[in-house]
Motif scaffolding. Structure first.
Motif, PDB file in Angstrom:
ATOM      1  N   TRP A  48      12.340   0.315  -5.359  1.00 29.63           N
ATOM      2  CA  TRP A  48      11.832   1.310  -6.309  1.00 29.63           C
ATOM      3  C   TRP A  48      12.024   2.686  -5.688  1.00 29.63           C
ATOM      4  O   TRP A  48      11.567   2.939  -4.581  1.00 29.63           O
ATOM      5  CB  TRP A  48      10.360   1.049  -6.615  1.00 29.63           C
ATOM      6  N   VAL A  49      12.725   3.574  -6.399  1.00 32.17           N
ATOM      7  CA  VAL A  49      13.014   4.912  -5.896  1.00 32.17           C
ATOM      8  C   VAL A  49      12.642   5.949  -6.948  1.00 32.17           C
ATOM      9  O   VAL A  49      12.602   5.660  -8.138  1.00 32.17           O
ATOM     10  CB  VAL A  49      14.508   5.065  -5.509  1.00 32.17           C
ATOM     11  N   GLU A  50      12.370   7.160  -6.474  1.00 35.30           N
ATOM     12  CA  GLU A  50      12.063   8.256  -7.396  1.00 35.30           C
ATOM     13  C   GLU A  50      13.355   8.952  -7.795  1.00 35.30           C
ATOM     14  O   GLU A  50      14.262   9.104  -6.982  1.00 35.30           O
ATOM     15  CB  GLU A  50      11.127   9.255  -6.721  1.00 35.30           C
ATOM     16  N   LYS A  51      13.418   9.359  -9.058  1.00 32.88           N
ATOM     17  CA  LYS A  51      14.564  10.128  -9.538  1.00 32.88           C
ATOM     18  C   LYS A  51      14.049  11.218 -10.459  1.00 32.88           C
ATOM     19  O   LYS A  51      13.009  11.065 -11.094  1.00 32.88           O
ATOM     20  CB  LYS A  51      15.578   9.214 -10.205  1.00 32.88           C
ATOM     21  N   GLU A  98      10.718  10.122 -12.301  1.00 39.12           N
ATOM     22  CA  GLU A  98      10.629   8.739 -12.750  1.00 39.12           C
ATOM     23  C   GLU A  98      10.735   7.819 -11.543  1.00 39.12           C
ATOM     24  O   GLU A  98      11.276   8.200 -10.510  1.00 39.12           O
ATOM     25  CB  GLU A  98      11.759   8.406 -13.724  1.00 39.12           C
ATOM     26  N   ILE A  99      10.215   6.620 -11.683  1.00 39.41           N
ATOM     27  CA  ILE A  99      10.353   5.603 -10.641  1.00 39.41           C
ATOM     28  C   ILE A  99      11.164   4.462 -11.244  1.00 39.41           C
ATOM     29  O   ILE A  99      10.736   3.832 -12.213  1.00 39.41           O
ATOM     30  CB  ILE A  99       8.979   5.101 -10.153  1.00 39.41           C
ATOM     31  N   TYR A 139       2.215  11.881 -18.418  1.00 41.69           N
ATOM     32  CA  TYR A 139       3.224  10.841 -18.233  1.00 41.69           C
ATOM     33  C   TYR A 139       3.941  10.580 -19.544  1.00 41.69           C
ATOM     34  O   TYR A 139       3.341  10.609 -20.615  1.00 41.69           O
ATOM     35  CB  TYR A 139       2.570   9.542 -17.749  1.00 41.69           C
ATOM     36  N   LEU A 140       5.247  10.287 -19.464  1.00 41.41           N
ATOM     37  CA  LEU A 140       6.017   9.935 -20.637  1.00 41.41           C
ATOM     38  C   LEU A 140       7.224   9.104 -20.251  1.00 41.41           C
ATOM     39  O   LEU A 140       7.653   9.106 -19.106  1.00 41.41           O
ATOM     40  CB  LEU A 140       6.433  11.183 -21.422  1.00 41.41           C
ATOM     41  N   GLY A 141       7.756   8.354 -21.206  1.00 43.62           N
ATOM     42  CA  GLY A 141       8.899   7.484 -20.946  1.00 43.62           C
ATOM     43  C   GLY A 141       8.458   6.152 -20.365  1.00 43.62           C
ATOM     44  O   GLY A 141       7.296   5.964 -20.012  1.00 43.62           O
ATOM     45  N   GLN A 142       9.397   5.234 -20.261  1.00 43.09           N
ATOM     46  CA  GLN A 142       9.066   3.880 -19.845  1.00 43.09           C
ATOM     47  C   GLN A 142       9.319   3.618 -18.365  1.00 43.09           C
ATOM     48  O   GLN A 142       9.203   2.494 -17.912  1.00 43.09           O
ATOM     49  CB  GLN A 142       9.855   2.889 -20.695  1.00 43.09           C
ATOM     50  N   ASN A 143       9.660   4.667 -17.599  1.00 37.51           N
ATOM     51  CA  ASN A 143       9.906   4.509 -16.166  1.00 37.51           C
ATOM     52  C   ASN A 143       8.901   5.306 -15.338  1.00 37.51           C
ATOM     53  O   ASN A 143       9.263   5.947 -14.363  1.00 37.51           O
ATOM     54  CB  ASN A 143      11.335   4.933 -15.816  1.00 37.51           C
ATOM     55  N   PHE A 144       7.635   5.286 -15.732  1.00 38.31           N
ATOM     56  CA  PHE A 144       6.568   5.975 -15.006  1.00 38.31           C
ATOM     57  C   PHE A 144       6.887   7.458 -14.837  1.00 38.31           C
ATOM     58  O   PHE A 144       6.669   8.035 -13.782  1.00 38.31           O
ATOM     59  CB  PHE A 144       6.325   5.324 -13.632  1.00 38.31           C
ATOM     60  N   GLY A 145       7.408   8.095 -15.890  1.00 39.32           N
ATOM     61  CA  GLY A 145       7.802   9.498 -15.825  1.00 39.32           C
ATOM     62  C   GLY A 145       6.611  10.425 -15.804  1.00 39.32           C
ATOM     63  O   GLY A 145       5.779  10.416 -16.708  1.00 39.32           O
ATOM     64  N   LYS A 146       6.501  11.236 -14.755  1.00 40.46           N
ATOM     65  CA  LYS A 146       5.407  12.208 -14.626  1.00 40.46           C
ATOM     66  C   LYS A 146       5.994  13.611 -14.756  1.00 40.46           C
ATOM     67  O   LYS A 146       6.938  13.960 -14.052  1.00 40.46           O
ATOM     68  CB  LYS A 146       4.714  12.057 -13.269  1.00 40.46           C
ATOM     69  N   VAL A 147       5.426  14.404 -15.664  1.00 40.61           N
ATOM     70  CA  VAL A 147       5.917  15.770 -15.884  1.00 40.61           C
ATOM     71  C   VAL A 147       5.582  16.615 -14.663  1.00 40.61           C
ATOM     72  O   VAL A 147       4.423  16.737 -14.271  1.00 40.61           O
ATOM     73  CB  VAL A 147       5.296  16.382 -17.160  1.00 40.61           C
ATOM     74  N   LEU A 148       6.618  17.194 -14.047  1.00 40.64           N
ATOM     75  CA  LEU A 148       6.431  18.039 -12.871  1.00 40.64           C
ATOM     76  C   LEU A 148       6.385  19.511 -13.226  1.00 40.64           C
ATOM     77  O   LEU A 148       5.573  20.263 -12.697  1.00 40.64           O
ATOM     78  CB  LEU A 148       7.573  17.806 -11.870  1.00 40.64           C
ATOM     79  N   LYS A 149       7.294  19.932 -14.136  1.00 40.51           N
ATOM     80  CA  LYS A 149       7.417  21.355 -14.443  1.00 40.51           C
ATOM     81  C   LYS A 149       7.909  21.517 -15.870  1.00 40.51           C
ATOM     82  O   LYS A 149       8.726  20.733 -16.344  1.00 40.51           O
ATOM     83  CB  LYS A 149       8.415  21.986 -13.460  1.00 40.51           C
ATOM     84  N   PRO A 201       0.796  -1.237   0.000  1.00 39.91           N
ATOM     85  CA  PRO A 201       0.000   0.000   0.000  1.00 39.91           C
ATOM     86  C   PRO A 201       0.825   1.281   0.000  1.00 39.91           C
ATOM     87  O   PRO A 201       0.402   2.279  -0.548  1.00 39.91           O
ATOM     88  CB  PRO A 201      -0.842  -0.116   1.266  1.00 39.91           C
ATOM     89  N   ASN A 202       2.000   1.284   0.577  1.00 44.75           N
ATOM     90  CA  ASN A 202       2.811   2.498   0.645  1.00 44.75           C
ATOM     91  C   ASN A 202       3.837   2.582  -0.465  1.00 44.75           C
ATOM     92  O   ASN A 202       4.690   3.457  -0.470  1.00 44.75           O
ATOM     93  CB  ASN A 202       3.530   2.576   2.004  1.00 44.75           C
ATOM     94  N   SER A 203       3.794   1.687  -1.400  1.00 42.63           N
ATOM     95  CA  SER A 203       4.775   1.633  -2.470  1.00 42.63           C
ATOM     96  C   SER A 203       4.585   2.795  -3.441  1.00 42.63           C
ATOM     97  O   SER A 203       3.469   3.150  -3.799  1.00 42.63           O
ATOM     98  CB  SER A 203       4.631   0.312  -3.214  1.00 42.63           C
ATOM     99  N   ALA A 204       5.710   3.353  -3.908  1.00 42.98           N
ATOM    100  CA  ALA A 204       5.646   4.406  -4.925  1.00 42.98           C
ATOM    101  C   ALA A 204       5.138   3.835  -6.238  1.00 42.98           C
ATOM    102  O   ALA A 204       4.585   4.542  -7.069  1.00 42.98           O
ATOM    103  CB  ALA A 204       7.038   5.017  -5.118  1.00 42.98           C
TER     104      ALA A 204
END
Length: 136
Positions: free
Chosen positions: A122-125, A113-114, A93-103, A40-43
């Motif tokens: 799994w970490v955010e970058k 990305e995750i 979203y774009l890219g193959q690593n769950f990329g979410k546009v922030l700005k 449940p707490n997973s990114a």
């Protein structure tokens, strides 16, 4: 001087692991990512349960930012992928690593990305796409 001890006799053993799952197989990795998404707490949990967007089919390095514009007060980036132009806005979203546009600025797109780190977590970058001049 002491005499050398004769070596122990080698007894070959049969290997029974051929029927198991290969440790680096896609099957094993997909099972591990599904187990991670079930936490449940997973990114990764929220990302696995949403509908995919068209630009998630392409790797990030195949995309080029060729411009930006403001539409109704919201900045949009113009991305070129396979000779087609796409408009993206923050939250897409774009890219193959769950990329979410922030700005989006005039010169770059910042996204989160995750990805899996070397330990398997799994970490955010943060990644960026910068404005490209004369992409053909």
């Amino acid at each position: 001087m002491q005499a050398l001890v004769p070596p122990k006799k080698f007894l070959p053993q049969s290997y029974d692991g051929l029927d198991g799952v290969e440790p680096f197989s896609i099957q094993k990795l997909s099972v591990a990512s599904k187990q991670e998404a079930a936490q449940p707490n997973s990114a990764l949990a929220a990302e696995m349960n949403r509908r995919r967007e068209p630009l998630e089919a392409y790797p990030l390095d195949s995309m080029h930012m060729v411009g930006s514009m403001a539409r109704q007060g919201v900045r949009h980036a113009i991305l070129k992928v396979d000779s087609l132009l796409y408009y993206v806005k923050p939250g897409d979203y774009l890219g193959q690593n769950f990329g979410k546009v922030l700005k989006i600025s005039e010169a770059e797109v910042v996204l989160r990305e995750i990805v899996q780190d070397p330990s398997g977590e799994w970490v955010e970058k943060t990644s960026t796409l910068t404005l490209q001049e004369a992409v053909r």
